[in-house]
Design an enzyme around this catalytic site. Structure first.
Site, PDB file in Angstrom:
ATOM      1  CE  LYS A 182      -3.577   0.306  -0.037  1.00  0.00           C
ATOM      2  NZ  LYS A 182      -4.543   0.580  -1.109  1.00  0.00           N
ATOM      3  CG  HIS A 309     -10.662  -4.027  -3.212  1.00  0.00           C
ATOM      4  ND1 HIS A 309     -11.801  -3.825  -2.459  1.00  0.00           N
ATOM      5  CD2 HIS A 309      -9.797  -3.058  -2.840  1.00  0.00           C
ATOM      6  CE1 HIS A 309     -11.619  -2.783  -1.675  1.00  0.00           C
ATOM      7  NE2 HIS A 309     -10.423  -2.300  -1.884  1.00  0.00           N
TER       8      HIS A 309
HETATM    9  O1  GKR Z   1      -7.053  -0.598   4.074  1.00  0.00           O
HETATM   10  O2  GKR Z   1      -5.999   1.295   3.871  1.00  0.00           O
HETATM   11  C1  GKR Z   1      -6.592   0.330   3.384  1.00  0.00           C
HETATM   12  C2  GKR Z   1      -6.734   0.240   1.890  1.00  0.00           C
HETATM   13  O3  GKR Z   1      -6.217   1.379   1.308  1.00  0.00           O
HETATM   14  C3  GKR Z   1      -8.168   0.017   1.483  1.00  0.00           C
HETATM   15  O4  GKR Z   1      -8.989   0.999   2.064  1.00  0.00           O
HETATM   16  C4  GKR Z   1      -8.358   0.023  -0.024  1.00  0.00           C
HETATM   17  O5  GKR Z   1      -9.705  -0.009  -0.326  1.00  0.00           O
HETATM   18  O6  GKR Z   1      -7.226  -2.099  -0.005  1.00  0.00           O
HETATM   19  C5  GKR Z   1      -7.839  -1.160  -0.742  1.00  0.00           C
HETATM   20  C6  GKR Z   1      -7.180  -0.921  -2.070  1.00  0.00           C
HETATM   21  O7  GKR Z   1      -6.681  -1.864  -2.642  1.00  0.00           O
HETATM   22  O8  GKR Z   1      -7.200   0.193  -2.577  1.00  0.00           O
HETATM   23 MG    MG Z   2      -6.376  -0.666  -4.456  1.00  0.00          MG
END
Ligand code: GKR
Ligand code: MG
Length: 412
Positions: A182, A309
């Site tokens: 991320k 996702h």
């Molecule tokens: O859990 O911070 C998180 C992610 O950024 C999530 O909110 C996203 O929806 O995992 C997700 C993604 O692949 O963008």
């Molecule tokens: Mg994503």
């Protein structure tokens, strides 16, 4: 509408819960100590029960409560009835679809138990016996800034070494051999360095980077060129069809998305512009397990890849993800899951990853059992932590940095 020999839904219950979450960083801020989820239970006239799980923010919870009163008296095949339930004008498609999905999953779970078949068989049958998941790597703090927050033992990960260490632990504990970082947290050069460190530590393993639209087109092009040949795919580097399309055209990089295309109505323009080469399915906001198979058919038709996702979730969602993933031949990428970050669960036998995979259950329904004492505990937490009932990563970040505002994107 009624069918002979099909049980009728006698009771539908919606329970809001809060689940513990570590301080995981993203472009918006940081995860709160607890995140809301909604648990749906149905019970049928022949005594079968079914469970579903979805987002828990108030818009989802309130609509789920409406759905719960509407499905009572419907035949167990009510998934379609639920799907097209008339919702208050202005309700977003994501909210409607995500709530419908929890009821659809609960109906399929109960129907599977009624006829003695696993959910994957009701969807047409599995094409694989195990489903592979990827390690979902996050920059993270050692602890939440608030004193009474739950602790975790993952430690901080704020640089390439920390990310590699986290990835090793994921592999040691669960056997994952595919990694998604991320991004959107630090300047792109630092995230490029983290991906390079992963590539050196895990040669030839699939790597992905997802800054959630945090970069401009120019920054995305620069990162894509710098990581050329290193990434399996780049996920949502920039926002919107035009930007994604330009990044792909200029670099040839494979772009995946759970932001640019999140509903069927968004597919035609994005596919026509070659803005995405891989769509991340998500049975919650695409509207259920049957809708996920519809999405797979559309992607197959257009030669677009399919991945999956995830958002913070528990074992009911993971069971549903695994069943549907097992039925889709084209789902060839390891699926995302946040599940290893969650210390809570509400099923009696939480899933066990082996070599990064989950076995597909052949037991009737989803093949899981609700843990009622855990459900009660997590609901009690929801009752006592009102500020956490809405996810707000920017508010959580302000506890550490009072000047923090959700950045306007692109940030870099
Ligand atoms: O859990 O911070 C998180 C992610 O950024 C999530 O909110 C996203 O929806 O995992 C997700 C993604 O692949 O963008
Ligand atoms: Mg994503």
């Amino acid at each position: 509408m009624s069918y002979e020999n099909v049980p009728v839904i006698r009771r539908a219950t919606v329970t809001p819960i809060l689940i513990a979450d570590p301080p995981l960083l993203n472009v918006q801020g940081v995860h709160q100590p607890y995140t809301p989820r909604t648990i749906v239970e149905i019970e049928t006239s022949d005594g079968a029960t079914g469970v579903g799980e979805t987002y828990g923010d108030p818009a989802f919870l309130n609509l789920a409560r409406e759905f719960a009163s509407d499905v009572v008296g419907q035949p167990l095949t009510a998934a379609n009835v639920v799907r097209w339930h008339n919702v208050v004008p202005g309700t977003s498609e994501k909210v409607r679809a995500s709530v419908a999905s929890a009821f659809e999953v609960a109906c399929l779970d109960a129907l599977g138990k009624h006829v003695g078949l696993p959910v994957h068989a009701l969807l047409g049958g599995k094409v694989r016996d195990t489903v592979e998941y990827s390690a979902y790597l996050f920059y993270k703090w050692e602890s939440h800034p608030s004193a009474d927050a739950p602790a975790d033992d993952w430690g901080a990960a704020l640089d390439p070494d920390g990310i590699v260490k986290q990835a090793r632990r994921f592999t040691d504990l669960y056997g994952f051999s595919s990694y998604k970082l991320k991004g959107g947290v630090f300047p792109p050069e630092e995230e490029i360095a983290a991906i390079r460190a992963l590539a050196a530590a895990f040669p030839d393993r699939p790597l992905r980077l997802d800054p959630n639209g945090g970069w401009s087109v120019e920054t995305s092009v620069r990162v894509a060129e710098s990581l050329s040949g290193v990434l399996e795919y780049l996920e949502d580097p920039t926002l919107g069809v035009a930007g994604m399309s330009e990044v792909h055209r200029r670099t040839g990089v494979i772009l995946a998305t759970n932001m640019c295309v999140t509903a069927f109505s968004e597919i035609p323009s994005a596919f026509a512009a070659s803005a995405v080469q891989v769509v991340l399915s998500d049975h919650h906001y695409w509207g259920g397990l049957l809708a996920t198979r519809d999405l797979a058919a559309v992607c197959r038709t257009y030669g677009v890849g399919l991945s999956m996702h995830s958002n913070t979730h528990l074992g009911i969602s993971l069971a549903a993800m695994t069943h549907v993933a097992s039925t889709v031949p084209e789902l060839l990428y390891a699926c995302d899951t946040h599940r290893p970050w969650q210390t809570d669960d509400i099923i009696t036998t939480p899933h066990t990853f082996v070599d990064g995979c989950l076995a597909v259950s052949d037991a009737p329904g989803l093949g899981i059992e609700l843990d009622r004492s855990q459900l009660a505990l997590l609901h009690d937490r929801w009752l006592h932590h009102e500020p956490m009932r809405s996810r707000d990563d920017a508010a959580a970040m302000r506890l550490a940095d009072p000047s923090w505002q959700s950045p306007s994107l692109p940030r870099w």
